[in-house]
Design a protein around this motif. Structure first.
Motif, PDB file in Angstrom:
ATOM      1  N   HIS A  29       0.574  58.646   2.587  1.00 22.00           N
ATOM      2  CA  HIS A  29       0.501  60.020   3.117  1.00 22.00           C
ATOM      3  C   HIS A  29      -0.282  60.895   2.148  1.00 22.00           C
ATOM      4  O   HIS A  29      -0.318  60.634   0.940  1.00 22.00           O
ATOM      5  N   PRO A  41       3.066  67.046  23.002  1.00 20.02           N
ATOM      6  CA  PRO A  41       2.103  68.088  22.620  1.00 20.02           C
ATOM      7  C   PRO A  41       2.521  69.456  23.153  1.00 20.02           C
ATOM      8  O   PRO A  41       2.955  69.577  24.298  1.00 20.02           O
ATOM      9  N   VAL A  51       6.716  68.248   8.357  1.00 21.83           N
ATOM     10  CA  VAL A  51       5.511  67.438   8.152  1.00 21.83           C
ATOM     11  C   VAL A  51       5.626  66.115   8.909  1.00 21.83           C
ATOM     12  O   VAL A  51       4.681  65.676   9.575  1.00 21.83           O
ATOM     13  N   HIS A 104       5.226  66.492  12.657  1.00 16.79           N
ATOM     14  CA  HIS A 104       3.821  66.704  13.002  1.00 16.79           C
ATOM     15  C   HIS A 104       3.010  65.432  12.830  1.00 16.79           C
ATOM     16  O   HIS A 104       2.056  65.184  13.585  1.00 16.79           O
ATOM     17  N   ASP A 105       3.352  64.609  11.856  1.00 13.37           N
ATOM     18  CA  ASP A 105       2.663  63.324  11.711  1.00 13.37           C
ATOM     19  C   ASP A 105       2.830  62.473  12.962  1.00 13.37           C
ATOM     20  O   ASP A 105       1.888  61.822  13.428  1.00 13.37           O
ATOM     21  N   GLN A 139       3.789  63.593  16.056  1.00 12.76           N
ATOM     22  CA  GLN A 139       3.229  64.287  17.218  1.00 12.76           C
ATOM     23  C   GLN A 139       2.414  65.480  16.730  1.00 12.76           C
ATOM     24  O   GLN A 139       2.939  66.581  16.562  1.00 12.76           O
ATOM     25  N   PRO A 140       1.102  65.267  16.497  1.00  9.39           N
ATOM     26  CA  PRO A 140       0.279  66.335  15.926  1.00  9.39           C
ATOM     27  C   PRO A 140       0.166  67.585  16.788  1.00  9.39           C
ATOM     28  O   PRO A 140      -0.263  68.633  16.295  1.00  9.39           O
ATOM     29  N   GLY A 141       0.561  67.523  18.051  1.00  8.39           N
ATOM     30  CA  GLY A 141       0.421  68.679  18.926  1.00  8.39           C
ATOM     31  C   GLY A 141       1.523  69.698  18.827  1.00  8.39           C
ATOM     32  O   GLY A 141       1.520  70.695  19.555  1.00  8.39           O
ATOM     33  N   THR A 194       4.155  72.614  16.905  1.00 11.13           N
ATOM     34  CA  THR A 194       4.208  73.640  15.867  1.00 11.13           C
ATOM     35  C   THR A 194       5.667  73.842  15.463  1.00 11.13           C
ATOM     36  O   THR A 194       6.578  73.467  16.195  1.00 11.13           O
ATOM     37  N   HIS A 215      -0.331  70.833   6.278  1.00  6.25           N
ATOM     38  CA  HIS A 215      -0.041  69.682   7.133  1.00  6.25           C
ATOM     39  C   HIS A 215       0.471  70.016   8.530  1.00  6.25           C
ATOM     40  O   HIS A 215       0.547  69.112   9.371  1.00  6.25           O
ATOM     41  N   VAL A 216       0.892  71.264   8.781  1.00  6.42           N
ATOM     42  CA  VAL A 216       1.447  71.610  10.096  1.00  6.42           C
ATOM     43  C   VAL A 216       0.781  72.896  10.569  1.00  6.42           C
ATOM     44  O   VAL A 216       1.381  73.978  10.554  1.00  6.42           O
TER      45      VAL A 216
END
Length: 268
Positions: A24, A57, A73, A76-77, A79-81, A83, A104-105
């Motif tokens: 990471h 997302p 973090v 978000h790793d 599911q990057p979509g 907040t 990272h977020v």
């Protein structure tokens, strides 16, 4: 009686430590060992991993007791979509949280406060040598015992355990602002919360009681670490069931023999 807590010292400079996690990008923490210990909880087959796998997302996560933001973090790793709104009262941890969210977020927000069942201010005890155990309801004797059992279950030798426990839960008393979940939801037009994550060292029931009836339908799932003292685990489960959640309770084998449990609460 010595409670293990001393008055807050004068202002001191704080410099976050850059910590390189396995596989990471670097994150910011108050110390390498502490940061790595928290990160080890972020596994695909653990409570946080299962919750992360269900995110989609556009979902929003409310991270209560965010520490330096490693759960945010991790989510978000996976599911990057998503907040996150991440809440943490301890100034040193909050400084790291801000940096980690920014790195990272993207699009997320840090809030410096403790979350409970009322708005105001409260005494918060920060453990510089064990930041993850800090909270509104610290108990150095019980916290030592929990750490001891965890280390024993992990196969650590008694001599080393005594070294680890020396001064581990010496605390610094701070006054921090307190908010409720419903206060946070009203503060900005956050919309619905797909996941409410709670890790607040004995204030779990207060956090849940701080969600007003009208706001519960806006919360899709809850994951919480709960200290089962004085019937707290049953009370948390009863409250969540009353709000229409199906409950599962588990305990990390490394914490067998302690009062620390995990709740996963999902809608039907």
């Amino acid at each position: 009686m010595d409670t293990g807590t001393r008055p807050a010292p004068g202002p001191r400079p704080f410099e976050p430590v850059e910590v390189r996690l396995p596989g990471h990008a670097p994150v910011w923490g108050v110390g390498s060992a502490e940061t790595m210990s928290v990160w080890r909880e972020m596994t695909p087959d653990g409570m946080y991993g299962r919750a992360a796998a269900r995110l989609r997302p556009g979902d929003r996560v409310l991270d209560i007791g965010a520490n330096v933001g490693l759960a945010s973090v991790f989510f978000h790793d996976v599911q990057p979509g998503i907040t996150t709104v991440a809440v943490e009262p301890a100034p040193d941890l909050y400084a790291c949280l801000q940096a980690n969210l920014a790195a990272h977020v993207p699009g997320s927000r840090a809030v410096r406060a403790a979350v409970t069942d009322r708005v105001g201010h409260s005494r918060f005890v920060y453990y510089p040598n064990a930041p993850s155990n800090s909270g509104l309801h610290t108990d150095p004797v019980t916290d030592d015992a929990l750490t001891r059992r965890y280390l024993e279950n992990s196969g650590v030798e008694e001599e080393f355990i005594e070294m680890v426990l020396e001064g581990l839960h010496d605390g610094v008393s701070l006054e921090v602002p307190t908010l409720t979940v419903s206060t946070l939801l009203r503060e900005r037009p956050y919309g619905d919360i797909a996941l409410l994550k709670v890790d607040v060292e004995r204030a779990e029931l207060e956090v849940l009681r701080g969600v007003e009836a009208a706001d519960w339908p806006r919360i899709g799932e809850v994951v919480a670490e709960v200290h089962d003292e004085g019937g707290r685990l049953d009370a948390c489960c009863d409250l969540l069931r009353a709000q229409g959640f199906h409950i599962s309770v588990d305990q990390d084998p490394a914490l067998a023999g302690t009062e620390l449990y995990e709740i996963e609460a999902r809608r039907a």
